[in-house]
Design a protein around this motif. Sequence first.
Motif, PDB file in Angstrom:
ATOM      1  N   GLY A   2       0.785  -1.220   0.000  1.00  0.00           N
ATOM      2  CA  GLY A   2       0.000   0.000   0.000  1.00  0.00           C
ATOM      3  C   GLY A   2       0.821   1.275   0.000  1.00  0.00           C
ATOM      4  O   GLY A   2       0.283   2.364   0.098  1.00  0.00           O
ATOM      5  N   SER A   7       0.190  -0.421  -5.433  1.00  0.00           N
ATOM      6  CA  SER A   7      -0.001  -1.284  -4.268  1.00  0.00           C
ATOM      7  C   SER A   7      -1.214  -0.818  -3.469  1.00  0.00           C
ATOM      8  O   SER A   7      -1.368   0.369  -3.197  1.00  0.00           O
ATOM      9  CB  SER A   7       1.269  -1.222  -3.407  1.00  0.00           C
ATOM     10  OG  SER A   7       1.138  -2.001  -2.262  1.00  0.00           O
ATOM     11  N   TRP A   8      -2.072  -1.783  -3.093  1.00  0.00           N
ATOM     12  CA  TRP A   8      -3.268  -1.512  -2.308  1.00  0.00           C
ATOM     13  C   TRP A   8      -3.292  -2.495  -1.147  1.00  0.00           C
ATOM     14  O   TRP A   8      -2.981  -3.673  -1.323  1.00  0.00           O
ATOM     15  CB  TRP A   8      -4.525  -1.685  -3.146  1.00  0.00           C
ATOM     16  CG  TRP A   8      -4.602  -0.729  -4.302  1.00  0.00           C
ATOM     17  CD1 TRP A   8      -5.251   0.472  -4.318  1.00  0.00           C
ATOM     18  CD2 TRP A   8      -4.035  -0.893  -5.607  1.00  0.00           C
ATOM     19  NE1 TRP A   8      -5.122   1.069  -5.546  1.00  0.00           N
ATOM     20  CE2 TRP A   8      -4.365   0.254  -6.364  1.00  0.00           C
ATOM     21  CE3 TRP A   8      -3.258  -1.873  -6.216  1.00  0.00           C
ATOM     22  CZ2 TRP A   8      -3.971   0.430  -7.675  1.00  0.00           C
ATOM     23  CZ3 TRP A   8      -2.860  -1.702  -7.525  1.00  0.00           C
ATOM     24  CH2 TRP A   8      -3.219  -0.555  -8.246  1.00  0.00           C
ATOM     25  N   ALA A   9      -3.679  -2.051   0.050  1.00  0.00           N
ATOM     26  CA  ALA A   9      -3.658  -2.954   1.207  1.00  0.00           C
ATOM     27  C   ALA A   9      -4.809  -2.648   2.158  1.00  0.00           C
ATOM     28  O   ALA A   9      -5.206  -1.492   2.332  1.00  0.00           O
ATOM     29  CB  ALA A   9      -2.338  -2.817   1.949  1.00  0.00           C
ATOM     30  N   CYS A  17      -6.778   1.218   5.523  1.00  0.00           N
ATOM     31  CA  CYS A  17      -6.443   0.760   4.182  1.00  0.00           C
ATOM     32  C   CYS A  17      -5.382   1.715   3.647  1.00  0.00           C
ATOM     33  O   CYS A  17      -5.302   2.870   4.060  1.00  0.00           O
ATOM     34  CB  CYS A  17      -7.678   0.714   3.284  1.00  0.00           C
ATOM     35  SG  CYS A  17      -8.538   2.279   3.133  1.00  0.00           S
ATOM     36  N   PHE A  18      -4.554   1.211   2.743  1.00  0.00           N
ATOM     37  CA  PHE A  18      -3.417   1.979   2.257  1.00  0.00           C
ATOM     38  C   PHE A  18      -3.330   1.929   0.743  1.00  0.00           C
ATOM     39  O   PHE A  18      -3.571   0.891   0.137  1.00  0.00           O
ATOM     40  CB  PHE A  18      -2.098   1.395   2.809  1.00  0.00           C
ATOM     41  CG  PHE A  18      -2.037   1.309   4.300  1.00  0.00           C
ATOM     42  CD1 PHE A  18      -1.541   2.355   5.045  1.00  0.00           C
ATOM     43  CD2 PHE A  18      -2.482   0.172   4.953  1.00  0.00           C
ATOM     44  CE1 PHE A  18      -1.487   2.269   6.423  1.00  0.00           C
ATOM     45  CE2 PHE A  18      -2.424   0.076   6.331  1.00  0.00           C
ATOM     46  CZ  PHE A  18      -1.919   1.135   7.066  1.00  0.00           C
ATOM     47  N   HIS A  19      -2.961   3.046   0.147  1.00  0.00           N
ATOM     48  CA  HIS A  19      -2.641   3.108  -1.284  1.00  0.00           C
ATOM     49  C   HIS A  19      -1.773   4.326  -1.527  1.00  0.00           C
ATOM     50  O   HIS A  19      -2.097   5.434  -1.084  1.00  0.00           O
ATOM     51  CB  HIS A  19      -3.904   3.188  -2.144  1.00  0.00           C
ATOM     52  CG  HIS A  19      -3.612   3.474  -3.586  1.00  0.00           C
ATOM     53  ND1 HIS A  19      -2.878   2.621  -4.376  1.00  0.00           N
ATOM     54  CD2 HIS A  19      -3.926   4.526  -4.360  1.00  0.00           C
ATOM     55  CE1 HIS A  19      -2.769   3.145  -5.581  1.00  0.00           C
ATOM     56  NE2 HIS A  19      -3.397   4.299  -5.592  1.00  0.00           N
TER      57      HIS A  19
END
Length: 80
Positions: A2, A7-9, A17-19
């Motif tokens: 992320g 990248s995505w998490a 959530c992360f990006h």
Amino acid sequence: MGSCENSWAFDGFRKCCFHNGTVGALGPRPWQRGDVVSLILNLHQDNAGRAQCLVNNTGTTTFTNMNPKSGMFPAISISM
């Protein structure tokens, strides 16, 4: 995961959530033992890519306009 544009998490323990280095909210509570977690990934051209996280069949966060440059490589990390 992320931390970059490709990248995505989803992090159920920290409810984030992360990006691309950006942090967003993920659901009302941390994931717990016994929860059923589902991840749906749709990279169809018509909707420009979308990922959704469901916990116990309830939608939480969705990433949209996903456009990975060179394919997707799923990863999972679980700790209780």
